[in-house]
Each structure stands twice: as structure tokens, then as C-alpha cells.
Design a protein around this motif. Sequence first.
Motif, short mmCIF file in Angstrom:
data_model
loop_
_atom_site.label_atom_id
_atom_site.label_comp_id
_atom_site.label_asym_id
_atom_site.label_seq_id
_atom_site.Cartn_x
_atom_site.Cartn_y
_atom_site.Cartn_z
N TYR A 67 -16.72 -37.54 -31.59
CA TYR A 67 -16.18 -36.79 -32.71
C TYR A 67 -15.41 -35.39 -31.68
CZ TYR A 67 -18.86 -39.57 -35.71
OH TYR A 67 -19.41 -40.34 -36.48
N SER A 68 -14.69 -35.82 -30.60
CA SER A 68 -14.22 -34.90 -29.72
C SER A 68 -12.75 -35.36 -29.58
CB SER A 68 -14.94 -34.49 -28.43
OG SER A 68 -15.14 -35.78 -27.61
N THR A 69 -11.89 -34.59 -28.74
CA THR A 69 -10.84 -35.18 -28.54
C THR A 69 -10.82 -36.25 -27.41
OG1 THR A 69 -9.84 -32.79 -28.79
CG2 THR A 69 -8.37 -34.53 -27.44
N LEU A 70 -10.03 -37.42 -27.81
CA LEU A 70 -10.09 -38.54 -27.04
C LEU A 70 -8.84 -38.44 -25.95
CD1 LEU A 70 -11.44 -41.04 -29.60
CD2 LEU A 70 -12.72 -39.74 -27.87
N GLU A 71 -7.82 -38.50 -26.78
CA GLU A 71 -6.45 -38.56 -25.89
C GLU A 71 -5.33 -37.54 -26.68
OE1 GLU A 71 -4.99 -42.49 -25.03
OE2 GLU A 71 -6.98 -43.40 -25.56
N SER A 72 -4.33 -37.06 -25.76
CA SER A 72 -3.40 -36.14 -26.48
C SER A 72 -2.11 -36.89 -25.77
CB SER A 72 -3.66 -34.87 -25.87
OG SER A 72 -4.78 -34.26 -26.37
N TYR A 73 -1.08 -36.66 -26.78
CA TYR A 73 0.07 -37.36 -26.60
C TYR A 73 1.40 -36.16 -26.96
CZ TYR A 73 -2.13 -41.72 -26.58
OH TYR A 73 -3.03 -42.72 -26.11
N GLU A 74 2.55 -36.49 -26.89
CA GLU A 74 3.46 -35.47 -27.15
C GLU A 74 3.28 -34.72 -28.53
OE1 GLU A 74 8.25 -34.77 -27.05
OE2 GLU A 74 7.17 -36.31 -25.82
N ASN A 75 3.13 -35.67 -29.48
CA ASN A 75 3.34 -35.26 -31.04
C ASN A 75 1.85 -35.27 -31.91
OD1 ASN A 75 6.25 -34.86 -30.91
ND2 ASN A 75 6.53 -36.93 -31.12
N PHE A 76 0.94 -35.75 -31.22
CA PHE A 76 -0.14 -36.01 -31.82
C PHE A 76 -1.48 -36.15 -31.05
CE2 PHE A 76 1.21 -40.35 -31.33
CZ PHE A 76 -0.06 -40.86 -30.81
N THR A 77 -2.86 -35.91 -31.35
CA THR A 77 -3.85 -36.13 -30.77
C THR A 77 -4.82 -36.90 -31.36
OG1 THR A 77 -3.76 -33.97 -29.76
CG2 THR A 77 -5.92 -34.79 -29.63
N ILE A 78 -5.66 -37.88 -30.85
CA ILE A 78 -6.64 -38.59 -31.43
C ILE A 78 -7.93 -37.72 -31.29
CG2 ILE A 78 -8.14 -40.86 -31.31
CD1 ILE A 78 -5.52 -41.92 -30.11
N SER A 79 -8.49 -37.31 -32.40
CA SER A 79 -9.63 -36.12 -32.30
C SER A 79 -10.91 -36.95 -32.76
CB SER A 79 -9.22 -35.16 -33.22
OG SER A 79 -8.87 -35.55 -34.75
N GLY A 80 -10.82 -38.25 -33.12
CA GLY A 80 -12.18 -38.83 -33.62
C GLY A 80 -12.11 -40.21 -33.60
N TYR A 81 -13.27 -40.81 -33.54
CA TYR A 81 -13.49 -42.28 -33.50
C TYR A 81 -14.67 -42.73 -33.80
CZ TYR A 81 -14.56 -46.65 -30.84
OH TYR A 81 -14.83 -47.86 -30.52
N GLU A 82 -14.73 -43.75 -34.57
CA GLU A 82 -15.90 -44.44 -34.90
C GLU A 82 -15.55 -45.93 -35.08
OE1 GLU A 82 -16.91 -43.13 -39.01
OE2 GLU A 82 -17.71 -41.18 -38.33
N ALA A 83 -16.48 -46.88 -34.39
CA ALA A 83 -16.44 -48.15 -34.70
C ALA A 83 -17.65 -48.81 -35.11
CB ALA A 83 -16.43 -48.69 -33.30
N TYR A 84 -17.31 -49.90 -36.28
CA TYR A 84 -18.33 -50.55 -37.00
C TYR A 84 -18.33 -51.87 -36.84
CZ TYR A 84 -18.65 -46.17 -39.80
OH TYR A 84 -18.61 -44.87 -40.20
N GLU A 85 -19.42 -52.51 -36.72
CA GLU A 85 -19.58 -54.08 -36.71
C GLU A 85 -19.81 -54.46 -38.20
OE1 GLU A 85 -22.95 -57.18 -35.80
OE2 GLU A 85 -21.96 -56.13 -33.82
#
Length: 162
Positions: A67-85
Motif C-alpha cells: 500500500y505504498s508507492t510502487l512505481e512512478s511514471y511521467e503522468n501517473f503513479t502506482i500507489s497500491g497493489y493487492e494480489a488474490y488467488e
Amino acid sequence: MIIVTTICVILILIVLFYGLFPGLTNSNDNSDNNLIIQNQTSHFTIDIENGTYLSGEGKSKMVDSNYSTLESYENFTISGYEAYEIELDNGSWYIVSLYKVDYNTPSSDWVYNSDVDEDGNAYIFFNSKGEYYGYFINIPSSSDPSTFENLSFLTSIFHYNH
């Protein structure tokens, strides 16, 4: 008289005991229990936001999150991630990843889009028109023949509140 009364009291106690606690008796006939188990279907719901969710028959469990900043790009940031099986009742299973995307400026593009990327990964992208955030959901492809099966599965479990 005392013996007959004692025997009657013992019989009444036995009848009451087995009547009140029928699960304690050992029975080799489990046909009723098997019937109940066979007719049960499991159901999963994974909430995303505001009435948008993944839902279907089967079981799900979270296998990873950040739930923290994972990757930043010029126009957006991936700010969270969840994976489910997600495991379906037929034995097949999928890994579904949810990414929260934050934009530097409001994005009116791509309010909803589902497709397969160049690597064969099924995805759904959605955001509320004009909002500063959106979500990217994908299923990594394990092989080319399953690519479009993955996309149809993902779109079948996705419920979007427009």
C-alpha cells in the motif's frame, strides 16, 4: 419396585441423551452429510471501491499486497497493489492483481477498457471520469491458448459501478 424404577429412569436418560445430542452417536451412514456438502457452492467477493468489485463462484484469498508507492511514471503513479488467488470449484485457479493508479492531472481517457496486452495478460482498466485515480486489474497469462479464456473470466467476475 426399586429395580424397575431404576431401569425406567436409565432408559429415559438414554433416550433424552441421544435425542438432545444426536451428533455424538457414531453412524456409518453419511449419505445425508455428503449430499449437503455436494450441494454447497462457495462464493467470493473482492471489494475494490464504491460498488465496484470482483465476485463469482469459488474461493479467494489475498496472497500479496503493498500500500505504498510502487512505481512512478511521467503522468501517473502506482500507489497500491493487492494480489488474490481465486480457486474455482472445478479446480482451476487464477492470480488476479489489483493496482491503484494515481494521476498527476485528472484523466478523462479510458473510463473503462478491457483487453489483452502484448504479453497475453488479460486486463481491465477503469476510473471515474475526471478523477485523479483509477484501477488496473490483470491476470498474468500462463500460455497463449488461455489468453482469451483469462479475459472472459476476468470480465465475467468484474462488476463496475459506472
